[in-house]
Scaffold this active site. Sequence first.
Site, PDB file in Angstrom:
ATOM      1  N   CYS A 100       4.874  22.540   3.818  1.00 26.30           N
ATOM      2  CA  CYS A 100       4.696  21.097   3.648  1.00 26.30           C
ATOM      3  C   CYS A 100       5.680  20.550   2.619  1.00 26.30           C
ATOM      4  O   CYS A 100       5.503  19.440   2.122  1.00 26.30           O
ATOM      5  CB  CYS A 100       3.264  20.774   3.222  1.00 26.30           C
ATOM      6  SG  CYS A 100       2.751  21.545   1.671  1.00 26.30           S
ATOM      7  N   PHE A 159      -2.233  32.945   2.789  1.00 24.33           N
ATOM      8  CA  PHE A 159      -2.668  31.580   2.479  1.00 24.33           C
ATOM      9  C   PHE A 159      -3.411  31.036   3.704  1.00 24.33           C
ATOM     10  O   PHE A 159      -3.130  29.954   4.205  1.00 24.33           O
ATOM     11  CB  PHE A 159      -1.492  30.684   2.112  1.00 24.33           C
ATOM     12  CG  PHE A 159      -0.599  31.220   1.022  1.00 24.33           C
ATOM     13  CD1 PHE A 159      -0.914  31.033  -0.315  1.00 24.33           C
ATOM     14  CD2 PHE A 159       0.543  31.934   1.337  1.00 24.33           C
ATOM     15  CE1 PHE A 159      -0.098  31.533  -1.318  1.00 24.33           C
ATOM     16  CE2 PHE A 159       1.372  32.434   0.335  1.00 24.33           C
ATOM     17  CZ  PHE A 159       1.045  32.235  -0.994  1.00 24.33           C
ATOM     18  N   GLU A 185      -6.628  34.725   1.346  1.00 21.07           N
ATOM     19  CA  GLU A 185      -6.741  33.355   0.839  1.00 21.07           C
ATOM     20  C   GLU A 185      -7.332  33.391  -0.558  1.00 21.07           C
ATOM     21  O   GLU A 185      -8.250  34.174  -0.840  1.00 21.07           O
ATOM     22  CB  GLU A 185      -7.608  32.523   1.767  1.00 21.07           C
ATOM     23  CG  GLU A 185      -8.060  31.176   1.238  1.00 21.07           C
ATOM     24  CD  GLU A 185      -6.908  30.261   0.879  1.00 21.07           C
ATOM     25  OE1 GLU A 185      -6.983  29.641  -0.200  1.00 21.07           O
ATOM     26  OE2 GLU A 185      -5.938  30.177   1.661  1.00 21.07           O
ATOM     27  N   CYS A 203      -6.233  -0.452   8.493  1.00 20.11           N
ATOM     28  CA  CYS A 203      -5.414   0.736   8.278  1.00 20.11           C
ATOM     29  C   CYS A 203      -4.973   1.272   9.633  1.00 20.11           C
ATOM     30  O   CYS A 203      -5.811   1.458  10.529  1.00 20.11           O
ATOM     31  CB  CYS A 203      -6.172   1.815   7.503  1.00 20.11           C
ATOM     32  SG  CYS A 203      -5.146   3.253   7.100  1.00 20.11           S
ATOM     33  N   CYS A 225       0.838  -1.206   0.000  1.00 25.86           N
ATOM     34  CA  CYS A 225       0.000   0.000   0.000  1.00 25.86           C
ATOM     35  C   CYS A 225       0.870   1.253   0.000  1.00 25.86           C
ATOM     36  O   CYS A 225       1.824   1.371   0.783  1.00 25.86           O
ATOM     37  CB  CYS A 225      -0.918  -0.006   1.218  1.00 25.86           C
ATOM     38  SG  CYS A 225      -1.941   1.467   1.363  1.00 25.86           S
ATOM     39  N   GLN A 244      -5.540  20.512   8.254  1.00 25.78           N
ATOM     40  CA  GLN A 244      -4.343  19.806   8.695  1.00 25.78           C
ATOM     41  C   GLN A 244      -4.708  18.351   8.976  1.00 25.78           C
ATOM     42  O   GLN A 244      -5.788  18.047   9.478  1.00 25.78           O
ATOM     43  CB  GLN A 244      -3.748  20.467   9.935  1.00 25.78           C
ATOM     44  CG  GLN A 244      -3.230  21.880   9.703  1.00 25.78           C
ATOM     45  CD  GLN A 244      -2.071  21.937   8.723  1.00 25.78           C
ATOM     46  OE1 GLN A 244      -1.346  20.951   8.515  1.00 25.78           O
ATOM     47  NE2 GLN A 244      -1.878  23.098   8.104  1.00 25.78           N
ATOM     48  N   ASP A 277       1.456  30.095   5.122  1.00 26.17           N
ATOM     49  CA  ASP A 277       1.401  28.637   4.988  1.00 26.17           C
ATOM     50  C   ASP A 277       1.037  28.318   3.540  1.00 26.17           C
ATOM     51  O   ASP A 277      -0.105  27.947   3.245  1.00 26.17           O
ATOM     52  CB  ASP A 277       0.377  28.055   5.961  1.00 26.17           C
ATOM     53  CG  ASP A 277       0.281  26.534   5.885  1.00 26.17           C
ATOM     54  OD1 ASP A 277       1.191  25.918   5.304  1.00 26.17           O
ATOM     55  OD2 ASP A 277      -0.703  25.979   6.403  1.00 26.17           O
ATOM     56  N   CYS A 302       1.690   4.235   3.213  1.00 25.19           N
ATOM     57  CA  CYS A 302       2.841   4.286   4.115  1.00 25.19           C
ATOM     58  C   CYS A 302       4.093   3.849   3.358  1.00 25.19           C
ATOM     59  O   CYS A 302       4.045   2.927   2.540  1.00 25.19           O
ATOM     60  CB  CYS A 302       2.658   3.358   5.318  1.00 25.19           C
ATOM     61  SG  CYS A 302       1.272   3.784   6.381  1.00 25.19           S
TER      62      CYS A 302
END
Length: 392
Positions: free
Chosen positions: A347, A257, A275, A127, A53, A230, A321, A56
């Site tokens: 991120c 953002f 935004e 999961c 999968c 998040q 962000d 992960c």
Amino acid sequence: MSVIVRVAARGEGIADDGRHVALAAPGDTLTEDGAIVPGPHRIIPPCRHYPECGGCQLQHLDDASWSAFITDRIAGALDAQGVRAPIRAPALSPPRTRRRAALHVEPSGRIGFTAERSHQIVDLHECHVLAPELFALVRPLKRLLPTFKAKRRLDVHLTLADQGVDVLVKGVAPEGLAHHDALTAFAQANGVARVAFDDGMGPEVRWEPEPVTIALGGVAVPLPPGAFLQATVEGEAALVAAAREAVQGARIVADLFAGLGTFALSLDARVYAAEGARDAIMALKAAAGRAQRPLFTEHRDLFRRPLTTAELDRFDAIVLDPPRAGAREQVVQLAASKIATIGYISCNPSSFARDAQELCKAGYTLDWVQPVGQFRWSTHVELASRFSRSPA
């Protein structure tokens, strides 16, 4: 024998002789024929679907080596841009805490994440990253969605809201009384908060007994279908705490953002929030108004129309962000501004490091970086940081 010394960006182990080895952990050793001898940081993956999968990539690592991987990703990206900074210990989200996820559904009913480096769907039977409330819907969705007779793969976005799970199905729409009855029965039996469908013309809500919200900074914010959130409550808390620390003491802050207001609603200041997504900024505006928060909102595309230096200089501090691509256009304006403090959430270590270099060239110091691992056992890395400089 060779020893695995670290984990590369895509999750493979790197040996001291330079070899890249799939599913190897730091401290593992390699025999002459390439077999892996488990070391002290290897654990038994808890999920039967690993490593097939693609949800992960690092389930074979213990938390110490996963933390080291996160830190190395950030340090390596900064080093490539010639930037140095103290990097704190990563804040890791526990298993089974993911409150939003996108699953894929085949016409046959197979539902899950795609296989690693493949478009093949792994049919989920367990999961260890999804919140239990999300995973509980996998089997009911497996029964419901094939009745819509879709001819292509569907995407199902699940989000845990204040009222329960919000479900958005992309790629099909209900037709006729039979579909309506099946959908109603599914929603009632599973206590979902909302069900919406998007067949390419935008989300259309088909079930919502009460308005769906998400609590941000103690304020109930209307949650548009499929809106960004998040990934975990723990990850959000770590990022918010870092943002608050970064701009502590500022009286007037711009949140760029801003999304639904994850940071804007958590700051002890008067806040301007910008935004580009109209539904998100309208939801934030409505929530702030009802809660009587000192917050001004603007629908603004910060890629095409970033805040100018003159606009930025009205604020004591900035929080931003941006998406994975970073904030190149806005950072150019920030670099030329008089802003003393910037809290930058990212991120993507690579685009963050690029923007960090631009700010440091302009006289900022990267004071610290707080890594956050909210995508459990994933190669996805997030962070919060503070840039500062003395007033000119």
